[in-house]
Scaffold this motif. Sequence first.
Motif, PDB file in Angstrom:
ATOM      1  N   THR A   1       0.806  -1.230   0.000  1.00  0.00           N
ATOM      2  CA  THR A   1       0.000   0.000   0.000  1.00  0.00           C
ATOM      3  C   THR A   1       0.836   1.275   0.000  1.00  0.00           C
ATOM      4  N   SER A   2       2.125   1.166   0.267  1.00  0.00           N
ATOM      5  CA  SER A   2       2.981   2.358   0.209  1.00  0.00           C
ATOM      6  C   SER A   2       3.404   2.689  -1.218  1.00  0.00           C
ATOM      7  N   LEU A   3       3.098   1.791  -2.161  1.00  0.00           N
ATOM      8  CA  LEU A   3       3.549   1.955  -3.542  1.00  0.00           C
ATOM      9  C   LEU A   3       2.437   2.496  -4.424  1.00  0.00           C
ATOM     10  N   TYR A   4       2.729   3.585  -5.146  1.00  0.00           N
ATOM     11  CA  TYR A   4       1.761   4.226  -6.033  1.00  0.00           C
ATOM     12  C   TYR A   4       2.268   4.168  -7.465  1.00  0.00           C
TER      13      TYR A   4
ATOM     14  N   ASP B   1       4.366  14.030 -16.018  1.00  0.00           N
ATOM     15  CA  ASP B   1       4.268  14.865 -17.204  1.00  0.00           C
ATOM     16  C   ASP B   1       5.560  14.786 -18.017  1.00  0.00           C
ATOM     17  N   GLY B   2       5.406  14.668 -19.323  1.00  0.00           N
ATOM     18  CA  GLY B   2       6.562  14.683 -20.201  1.00  0.00           C
ATOM     19  C   GLY B   2       7.233  13.343 -20.374  1.00  0.00           C
ATOM     20  N   PHE B   3       6.724  12.286 -19.713  1.00  0.00           N
ATOM     21  CA  PHE B   3       7.288  10.948 -19.854  1.00  0.00           C
ATOM     22  C   PHE B   3       6.179   9.965 -20.222  1.00  0.00           C
ATOM     23  N   ASP B   4       6.464   9.057 -21.121  1.00  0.00           N
ATOM     24  CA  ASP B   4       5.451   8.128 -21.602  1.00  0.00           C
ATOM     25  C   ASP B   4       5.284   6.913 -20.691  1.00  0.00           C
ATOM     26  N   CYS B   5       6.298   6.572 -19.901  1.00  0.00           N
ATOM     27  CA  CYS B   5       6.211   5.389 -19.052  1.00  0.00           C
ATOM     28  C   CYS B   5       5.556   5.729 -17.712  1.00  0.00           C
ATOM     29  N   VAL B   6       5.079   4.682 -17.024  1.00  0.00           N
ATOM     30  CA  VAL B   6       4.466   4.815 -15.700  1.00  0.00           C
ATOM     31  C   VAL B   6       5.486   4.364 -14.657  1.00  0.00           C
ATOM     32  N   TYR B   7       5.580   5.122 -13.549  1.00  0.00           N
ATOM     33  CA  TYR B   7       6.548   4.833 -12.500  1.00  0.00           C
ATOM     34  C   TYR B   7       5.849   4.271 -11.256  1.00  0.00           C
ATOM     35  N   GLY B   8       6.530   3.374 -10.564  1.00  0.00           N
ATOM     36  CA  GLY B   8       6.082   2.898  -9.260  1.00  0.00           C
ATOM     37  C   GLY B   8       6.910   3.570  -8.182  1.00  0.00           C
ATOM     38  N   ILE B   9       6.279   4.425  -7.378  1.00  0.00           N
ATOM     39  CA  ILE B   9       7.000   5.245  -6.397  1.00  0.00           C
ATOM     40  C   ILE B   9       6.349   5.095  -5.020  1.00  0.00           C
ATOM     41  N   GLU B  10       7.154   4.911  -3.997  1.00  0.00           N
ATOM     42  CA  GLU B  10       6.664   4.958  -2.621  1.00  0.00           C
ATOM     43  C   GLU B  10       6.714   6.421  -2.170  1.00  0.00           C
TER      44      GLU B  10
ATOM     45  N   PHE C   1       5.452   8.272   0.079  1.00  0.00           N
ATOM     46  CA  PHE C   1       5.584   8.708   1.469  1.00  0.00           C
ATOM     47  C   PHE C   1       6.733   8.021   2.206  1.00  0.00           C
ATOM     48  N   LYS C   2       7.483   7.126   1.512  1.00  0.00           N
ATOM     49  CA  LYS C   2       8.564   6.404   2.168  1.00  0.00           C
ATOM     50  C   LYS C   2       9.921   6.625   1.508  1.00  0.00           C
ATOM     51  N   ASP C   3       9.915   6.915   0.212  1.00  0.00           N
ATOM     52  CA  ASP C   3      11.177   7.072  -0.518  1.00  0.00           C
ATOM     53  C   ASP C   3      11.870   8.358  -0.074  1.00  0.00           C
ATOM     54  N   ASP C   4      13.106   8.232   0.421  1.00  0.00           N
ATOM     55  CA  ASP C   4      13.842   9.405   0.920  1.00  0.00           C
ATOM     56  C   ASP C   4      14.173  10.402  -0.182  1.00  0.00           C
ATOM     57  N   ARG C   5      14.106   9.971  -1.424  1.00  0.00           N
ATOM     58  CA  ARG C   5      14.415  10.882  -2.523  1.00  0.00           C
ATOM     59  C   ARG C   5      13.250  11.822  -2.835  1.00  0.00           C
ATOM     60  N   VAL C   6      12.065  11.496  -2.323  1.00  0.00           N
ATOM     61  CA  VAL C   6      10.876  12.326  -2.525  1.00  0.00           C
ATOM     62  C   VAL C   6      10.726  13.301  -1.371  1.00  0.00           C
ATOM     63  N   SER C   7      10.517  14.571  -1.696  1.00  0.00           N
ATOM     64  CA  SER C   7      10.280  15.585  -0.660  1.00  0.00           C
ATOM     65  C   SER C   7       9.302  16.626  -1.184  1.00  0.00           C
ATOM     66  N   ASN C   8       8.733  17.401  -0.253  1.00  0.00           N
ATOM     67  CA  ASN C   8       7.815  18.484  -0.601  1.00  0.00           C
ATOM     68  C   ASN C   8       6.673  17.991  -1.490  1.00  0.00           C
ATOM     69  N   LEU C   9       6.064  16.843  -1.131  1.00  0.00           N
ATOM     70  CA  LEU C   9       4.958  16.291  -1.896  1.00  0.00           C
ATOM     71  C   LEU C   9       3.709  17.143  -1.704  1.00  0.00           C
ATOM     72  N   GLN C  10       3.070  17.532  -2.811  1.00  0.00           N
ATOM     73  CA  GLN C  10       1.879  18.376  -2.771  1.00  0.00           C
ATOM     74  C   GLN C  10       0.851  17.869  -3.775  1.00  0.00           C
ATOM     75  N   VAL C  11      -0.418  18.108  -3.470  1.00  0.00           N
ATOM     76  CA  VAL C  11      -1.502  17.797  -4.389  1.00  0.00           C
ATOM     77  C   VAL C  11      -1.889  19.077  -5.115  1.00  0.00           C
ATOM     78  N   LEU C  12      -1.909  19.013  -6.440  1.00  0.00           N
ATOM     79  CA  LEU C  12      -2.298  20.165  -7.253  1.00  0.00           C
ATOM     80  C   LEU C  12      -3.801  20.128  -7.496  1.00  0.00           C
ATOM     81  N   THR C  13      -4.405  21.287  -7.541  1.00  0.00           N
ATOM     82  CA  THR C  13      -5.858  21.357  -7.711  1.00  0.00           C
ATOM     83  C   THR C  13      -6.297  21.243  -9.165  1.00  0.00           C
ATOM     84  N   GLU C  14      -5.343  21.086 -10.077  1.00  0.00           N
ATOM     85  CA  GLU C  14      -5.632  20.892 -11.504  1.00  0.00           C
ATOM     86  C   GLU C  14      -6.254  22.115 -12.174  1.00  0.00           C
ATOM     87  N   LYS C  15      -6.111  23.275 -11.580  1.00  0.00           N
ATOM     88  CA  LYS C  15      -6.692  24.465 -12.195  1.00  0.00           C
ATOM     89  C   LYS C  15      -6.016  24.811 -13.515  1.00  0.00           C
TER      90      LYS C  15
END
Length: 219
Positions: free
Chosen positions: A52-55, A60-69, A71-85
């Motif tokens: 469940t930690s894997l999304y 954007d700009g890439f054709d492939c789909v990534y599997g990323i944790e 909330f756990k991957d130390d390389r990810v920071s400043n995660l935000q949800v965009l409102t799609e405006k």
Amino acid sequence: KRSSGELSESCASTLTPDPDNLLGLRIQHSWREKGNLTTWKGTVLERLTVRTSLYMVKYDGFDCVYGIELFKDDRVSNLQVLTEKELVGRAVEHLFEKEDGEKNEWRGMVLSRAPIMTHWYYITYEKDPVLYMYQLWDDYKDGDLRVLPESENKHLLPADRKPGEETESLVGKQVEYITDSGLKRTGLVIYQVPAKPTVYYIKYDDDFHVHVYDLVKTT
């Protein structure tokens, strides 16, 4: 593989991410690798039940789909949800596949999110200015939707209001339209588009379709 048409979201507002409510949402985050810090933006497609930690994320700009944790991957920071405006009010080029496999380019404007079915958007086209509804992010992820840069969209979008400028709404007004053949049509202005206040929906008495007009440009 990087594709063209990367979205610009510099004006999009952000929300604090909820791990249980990310599916279908637009996100952005920083990514640090080998000492380099970059910003990534994309759409969360799926959360895996086997871990469940894997999304699954389409960036954007890439054709492939990534599997990323996320909330756990130390390389990810400043995660935000965009409102799609960034889609609403934008001029786009939409590709539709014909029976022979070729694709037609239709240029138009994204008007708003659809009510209730919030993954769908209202859109109208230069070739056929009636109201349509599509899941535009699916088409974007498939490479069939491109947000047009400013240099290509000026004739598609109505002029923005000047700061402090207010005009009387035409919603509820009866209208008449004379066709090229001289036929008079009557109808009712039923909606004003918040993202582009000079744009209105009109329902004619003799037609089931909802028509879309920039009434400042038309009058």
